[in-house]
Scaffold this motif. Structure first.
Motif, PDB file in Angstrom:
ATOM      1  N   SER A 109       0.826  -1.201   0.000  1.00 30.79           N
ATOM      2  CA  SER A 109       0.000   0.000   0.000  1.00 30.79           C
ATOM      3  C   SER A 109       0.867   1.260   0.000  1.00 30.79           C
ATOM      4  O   SER A 109       0.813   2.060  -0.926  1.00 30.79           O
ATOM      5  CB  SER A 109      -0.921   0.007   1.222  1.00 30.79           C
ATOM      6  OG  SER A 109      -1.700   1.178   1.258  1.00 30.79           O
ATOM      7  N   ASN A 110       1.667   1.457   1.042  1.00 26.29           N
ATOM      8  CA  ASN A 110       2.610   2.571   1.140  1.00 26.29           C
ATOM      9  C   ASN A 110       4.005   2.000   1.324  1.00 26.29           C
ATOM     10  O   ASN A 110       4.188   1.031   2.068  1.00 26.29           O
ATOM     11  CB  ASN A 110       2.263   3.477   2.319  1.00 26.29           C
ATOM     12  CG  ASN A 110       0.853   4.024   2.236  1.00 26.29           C
ATOM     13  OD1 ASN A 110       0.436   4.524   1.196  1.00 26.29           O
ATOM     14  ND2 ASN A 110       0.100   3.927   3.325  1.00 26.29           N
ATOM     15  N   LEU A 111       5.001   2.603   0.707  1.00 31.36           N
ATOM     16  CA  LEU A 111       6.364   2.081   0.839  1.00 31.36           C
ATOM     17  C   LEU A 111       6.941   2.386   2.220  1.00 31.36           C
ATOM     18  O   LEU A 111       7.508   1.514   2.869  1.00 31.36           O
ATOM     19  CB  LEU A 111       7.251   2.656  -0.263  1.00 31.36           C
ATOM     20  CG  LEU A 111       6.833   2.325  -1.694  1.00 31.36           C
ATOM     21  CD1 LEU A 111       7.817   2.907  -2.694  1.00 31.36           C
ATOM     22  CD2 LEU A 111       6.698   0.822  -1.888  1.00 31.36           C
ATOM     23  N   ILE A 112       6.813   3.631   2.658  1.00 31.33           N
ATOM     24  CA  ILE A 112       7.277   4.018   3.997  1.00 31.33           C
ATOM     25  C   ILE A 112       6.147   4.734   4.720  1.00 31.33           C
ATOM     26  O   ILE A 112       5.499   5.620   4.157  1.00 31.33           O
ATOM     27  CB  ILE A 112       8.516   4.928   3.939  1.00 31.33           C
ATOM     28  CG1 ILE A 112       9.730   4.162   3.391  1.00 31.33           C
ATOM     29  CG2 ILE A 112       8.842   5.490   5.323  1.00 31.33           C
ATOM     30  CD1 ILE A 112      11.011   4.983   3.348  1.00 31.33           C
ATOM     31  N   GLU A 113       5.909   4.349   5.959  1.00 29.10           N
ATOM     32  CA  GLU A 113       4.939   5.029   6.817  1.00 29.10           C
ATOM     33  C   GLU A 113       5.656   5.531   8.061  1.00 29.10           C
ATOM     34  O   GLU A 113       6.263   4.743   8.787  1.00 29.10           O
ATOM     35  CB  GLU A 113       3.806   4.085   7.223  1.00 29.10           C
ATOM     36  CG  GLU A 113       2.923   3.641   6.060  1.00 29.10           C
ATOM     37  CD  GLU A 113       1.846   2.670   6.489  1.00 29.10           C
ATOM     38  OE1 GLU A 113       1.818   2.313   7.697  1.00 29.10           O
ATOM     39  OE2 GLU A 113       1.043   2.251   5.635  1.00 29.10           O
ATOM     40  N   MET A 114       5.589   6.827   8.294  1.00 27.72           N
ATOM     41  CA  MET A 114       6.159   7.430   9.489  1.00 27.72           C
ATOM     42  C   MET A 114       5.021   7.859  10.390  1.00 27.72           C
ATOM     43  O   MET A 114       4.201   8.693  10.006  1.00 27.72           O
ATOM     44  CB  MET A 114       7.054   8.612   9.111  1.00 27.72           C
ATOM     45  CG  MET A 114       8.252   8.204   8.254  1.00 27.72           C
ATOM     46  SD  MET A 114       9.195   9.619   7.603  1.00 27.72           S
ATOM     47  CE  MET A 114       9.705  10.425   9.114  1.00 27.72           C
TER      48      MET A 114
END
Length: 319
Positions: free
Chosen positions: A278-283
């Motif tokens: 879904s998202n490559l990086i989630e912060m």
């Protein structure tokens, strides 16, 4: 402190330049042990295939004087991708499938089964589902018409929705013109993308039924919030029978078969890819982190998402 990572599918290392880590997660785990000094995670040249979203949380937060920087090493090219390559393709020979394909596509459409790659989460055609890429370009899910739109010719329940002076219908039932839907009789999962009432509010909606005699389309509930108006535009997508030009594709979610009409011969150097993350990086609630000099490629939603946290920087990236 400097930590190094190489693009590799396996192996181990200790994080120095001679014996780098073999995945980014190892380096991030190591960085958590050194909160009081700046940490640079250097990614060496290559394509990093992520099997799941890389999540940075409060546990990865740093002090302002000791940030965490994730960056390509020097001027090396680094790509983080949520793609899976699809190397195993065959021409379609199933007579049932061939009978649904347009004449001009038969003999050209290829098929691969996603389950052989371990992919079973296809997502929904509504949004957030798989997408197909070839040579870094997004391919077109099969649709009709190819370039223009269809028009709601008449409403089944007119004047049941009024917004200011505009009259429409509360029900997702309307008439169309033409005979195109007659070739959709075997389609399993038809979706429409439309500007149903306002030209600034579009939505994808699933088809419940099509009556080709009365030329009436009925959508599945829930209906569009604003309703439907005569003359508004829409198009149909996710149809096997509408793969009629190169670069179109369709996924049978029951079998896992992905059908694709390639524009070029598929070979070892240019296999199609699909998005699986879904998202490559989630912060999330992470602070004092810098991400720079990296290309983000192929995700179902976003390259990077940031929620809460402070003093984070995204520098010189390509998404």
């Amino acid at each position: 402190m400097n930590l190094y990572v190489i693009a590799s599918s396996g192996g181990s290392g200790i994080g120095n330049i001679d014996k780098p880590y073999h995945n980014l997660t190892q380096a991030i785990d190591a960085a958590r042990q050194f909160k009081n000094q700046p940490i640079n995670i250097w990614l060496r040249e290559g394509e990093y295939f992520l099997k799941e979203t890389l999540k940075l949380t409060h546990a990865d937060s740093r002090f302002p004087h000791a940030p965490l920087t994730i960056s390509a090493y020097k001027n090396e090219g680094v790509i983080l991708t949520g793609a899976v390559k699809l190397p195993y393709w065959n021409k379609v020979v199933d007579s049932n499938v061939l009978s649904q394909l347009p004449d001009q596509a038969r003999g050209f459409v290829q098929v691969t089964n996603l389950k052989q790659y371990g992919i079973t989460d296809f997502g929904s055609p509504k949004s957030g589902g798989i997408e197909l890429f070839y040579k870094d370009e997004k391919m077109q899910i099969s649709r009709y018409p190819n370039d223009k739109n269809l028009i709601i010719s008449k409403l089944v329940q007119p004047n049941t929705k009024v917004i200011r002076k505009y009259k429409g219908s509360i029900a997702g039932k309307f008439y169309y013109q033409g005979d195109f839907a007659e070739r959709w009789s075997k389609e399993k999962d038809i979706w429409l993308h439309g500007y149903w009432f306002w030209n600034w509010k579009d939505e994808n909606q699933q088809v419940k039924n099509i009556n080709t005699v009365s030329k009436m389309i009925e959508l599945k509930k829930p209906y569009h919030y604003y309703g439907y108006r005569k003359g508004q535009e829409y198009y149909a997508y996710n149809l096997l029978s509408e793969i009629d030009k190169p670069n179109e594709w369709y996924l049978d979610r029951d079998t896992g078969n992905l059908y694709y009409y390639p524009s070029h011969e598929l070979n070892d150097f240019n296999y199609p890819e699909i998005s699986v993350i879904s998202n490559l990086i989630e912060m999330n609630d992470a602070s004092n982190i810098v991400i720079q000099n990296i290309t983000f490629s192929v995700a179902r939603h976003n390259g990077i998402t940031i929620k809460q946290g402070s003093n984070n920087s995204i520098v010189n990236v390509v998404v």
